[in-house]
Design an enzyme around this catalytic site. Structure first.
Site, PDB file in Angstrom:
ATOM      1  N   SER A 121      25.542 -18.427   8.569  1.00  0.00           N
ATOM      2  CA  SER A 121      25.832 -17.618   7.389  1.00  0.00           C
ATOM      3  C   SER A 121      25.690 -18.400   6.091  1.00  0.00           C
ATOM      4  O   SER A 121      24.586 -18.706   5.672  1.00  0.00           O
ATOM      5  CB  SER A 121      27.225 -17.003   7.540  1.00  0.00           C
ATOM      6  OG  SER A 121      27.437 -15.960   6.635  1.00  0.00           O
ATOM      7  N   LYS A 126      22.874 -16.000  11.613  1.00  0.00           N
ATOM      8  CA  LYS A 126      23.643 -14.868  11.094  1.00  0.00           C
ATOM      9  C   LYS A 126      23.194 -14.587   9.665  1.00  0.00           C
ATOM     10  O   LYS A 126      23.609 -15.252   8.723  1.00  0.00           O
ATOM     11  CB  LYS A 126      25.149 -15.131  11.119  1.00  0.00           C
ATOM     12  CG  LYS A 126      25.924 -13.906  10.646  1.00  0.00           C
ATOM     13  CD  LYS A 126      27.393 -14.207  10.421  1.00  0.00           C
ATOM     14  CE  LYS A 126      28.093 -12.963   9.881  1.00  0.00           C
ATOM     15  NZ  LYS A 126      27.612 -12.554   8.545  1.00  0.00           N
ATOM     16  N   ASP A 144      13.256 -23.618   1.029  1.00  0.00           N
ATOM     17  CA  ASP A 144      12.220 -22.823   0.365  1.00  0.00           C
ATOM     18  C   ASP A 144      11.846 -23.396  -1.003  1.00  0.00           C
ATOM     19  O   ASP A 144      10.688 -23.306  -1.422  1.00  0.00           O
ATOM     20  CB  ASP A 144      12.695 -21.380   0.181  1.00  0.00           C
ATOM     21  CG  ASP A 144      12.489 -20.542   1.430  1.00  0.00           C
ATOM     22  OD1 ASP A 144      12.108 -21.099   2.465  1.00  0.00           O
ATOM     23  OD2 ASP A 144      12.725 -19.317   1.362  1.00  0.00           O
TER      24      ASP A 144
END
Length: 455
Positions: free
Chosen positions: A295, A320, A306
């Protein structure tokens, strides 16, 4: 059948939940239910009240009906009664009474995911994978996870005896003394070679300020400047979305950290880093993850990956990628409902696949726990499949191609008491990597600024 719900002795973990204002009772005409539907529900409740072998109150039947309705949707939606809701609020604040362990439910038996450092569970040398088969000599088989949590909790200073099944060993009893659990979510250490190490055990209300303070202290105390940073998110089950955005934002100059997309326009949100947020410009960063990083941990790892701001090392994360909205019901607890999915700056969904490391580093066999592999999101009953990427935004970086190739439903967990210690092989690999890459730190800054993500 495997069913898991991450909890820390009552602490709802990995939820990254968003609280919404008090909800009013839904009008019958807006619910989509017919009078016949309500008649069936009321009739069954009345049947149980009148004819079941033991008396059952209407309030208990309604609560169980709500839990059954929500539990079958996905692994993270649930109904909390008033006491459970109060407990969850106290837990998110990072202070609660109990033993200090993260647990899940597997095949009707509570299973320890990880003990929390400095707590009774950790001092008793409980391990990830341990099964709790009895509490005070009463079987836990088939007992709901919340009731298990309630049994483990109690007045500080009181004792509880649990029976542990570990691998192929015979069950053994452990008596623990309950205490107020104060979770220090950020644990920093400045290594002698000028590399900062920050372990985040969960994302709570104190995480953002503690993370900033750790970096500030590193910069003040590192002779010759900070040469690298390791952020250790292994065994971190998540927590508050806001804390994850703040932590990632402390290493980024503007641009996207994470976006949320649900069914409705109101469920679309984008969270950006401050324009000049990077507190360590040019300093190379490694983020350590494993199968128990979930999470909020995955939000941080995905954003820094990224944005080309960090190298992700370790093993595939939990996966998750769903958002839970907490909807209080006046006088009747609250509903925790999955309402949206998380997407990284490049537009890839975390759900089901998680974050694949740039550099795979497995824990050596002798540093893995003996209780067996941990389950990942993909193995949980009712878990969503990955929906695929959003339309990629210009300059956001290429979506991760390796995730589907390395995805698995289990992860070999590291012994919790080794994390961050001198013998920790995965940490050694991260420190070695930073030693080799410290000279190229300016290139890291140029890449990050050239790929600011969508605005």
């Amino acid at each position: 059948m495997i069913k898991s719900r991450l909890l820390i002795a009552g602490f709802i973990a990995g939820a990254s939940a968003i609280a919404v204002p008090l909800v009013a009772a839904v009008a019958v005409q807006e619910s989509g239910l017919t009078g016949q539907d309500f008649a069936v529900l009321a009739g069954v409740i009345q049947l149980v009240r009148n004819d079941y072998v033991h008396p059952v109150g209407s309030d208990e039947l309604v609560k169980d009906a709500l839990k059954g309705m929500l539990n079958r949707l996905d692994p993270h939606s649930d109904y909390m009664d008033e006491q459970e809701f109060k407990d969850s609020q106290a837990d998110t604040a990072g202070k609660f009474g109990g033993l200090g362990m993260q647990i899940s439910e597997q095949d009707g038996v509570p299973k320890i995911i990880a003990p929390i450092d400095g707590t009774p569970a950790a001092r008793a040398k409980l391990e990830p994978g341990d099964l709790i088969v009895t509490i005070d000599h009463t079987s836990t088989l088939g007992v709901s996870l919340q009731k298990v949590v309630d049994q483990l909790r109690g007045d500080p200073g009181s004792n509880v005896t649990i029976s542990i099944l570990r691998g192929k060993q015979d069950p053994f009893d452990v008596t623990l003394t309950r205490e107020i659990i104060k979770v220090a979510s950020v644990k920093p250490e400045l290594k002698p070679d000028g590399i900062g190490y920050i372990r985040i055990t969960q994302f709570g209300g104190d995480t953002s300020d503690s993370f900033k303070k750790a970096i500030t202290d590193f910069k003040r105390n590192a002779n010759g400047g900070v040469k690298g940073l390791v952020i250790d998110l292994r065994d971190d089950p998540g927590g508050l979305l806001t804390a994850a955005v703040d932590v990632a934002g402390d290493l980024l100059d503007g641009g996207s950290v994470v976006s949320i997309h649900g069914r409705h326009t109101d469920d679309q949100h984008s969270f950006d880093a401050p324009a000049h947020g990077d507190m360590l410009p040019g300093v190379p960063v490694v983020v350590l993850i494993n199968g128990a990083s979930a999470s909020a941990s995955e939000i941080v790892a995905g954003a820094l990956q990224d944005r080309h701001r960090a190298t992700i090392m370790g093993t595939q994360s939990f996966g998750k990628g769903s958002v839970q909205t907490i909807v209080p019901l006046k006088g009747h607890g609250a509903v925790r409902l999955t309402t949206a999915l998380y997407y990284t700056p490049s537009g890839r969904s975390i759900q089901d696949e998680g974050i694949a490391p740039d550099v795979v580093v497995e824990a050596p066999k002798d540093q893995q726990i003996s209780g067996g592999p941990l389950l990942r999101e993909a193995a949980l009953q009712g878990a969503f499949k990955n929906p695929g990427p959003l339309k990629q935004a210009p300059g956001a970086g290429a979506p991760q191609a390796a995730a589907s190739q390395v995805k698995s439903t289990t992860s070999a967990p590291i012994k919790a008491d080794l994390i961050g210690k001198p013998d920790d092989a995965q940490l050694k690999a991260a420190l070695t990597y930073l030693d080799a890459h410290a000279g190229g730190k300016q290139e890291s800054t140029r890449q990050q600024r050239a790929n600011p993500g969508p605005k």
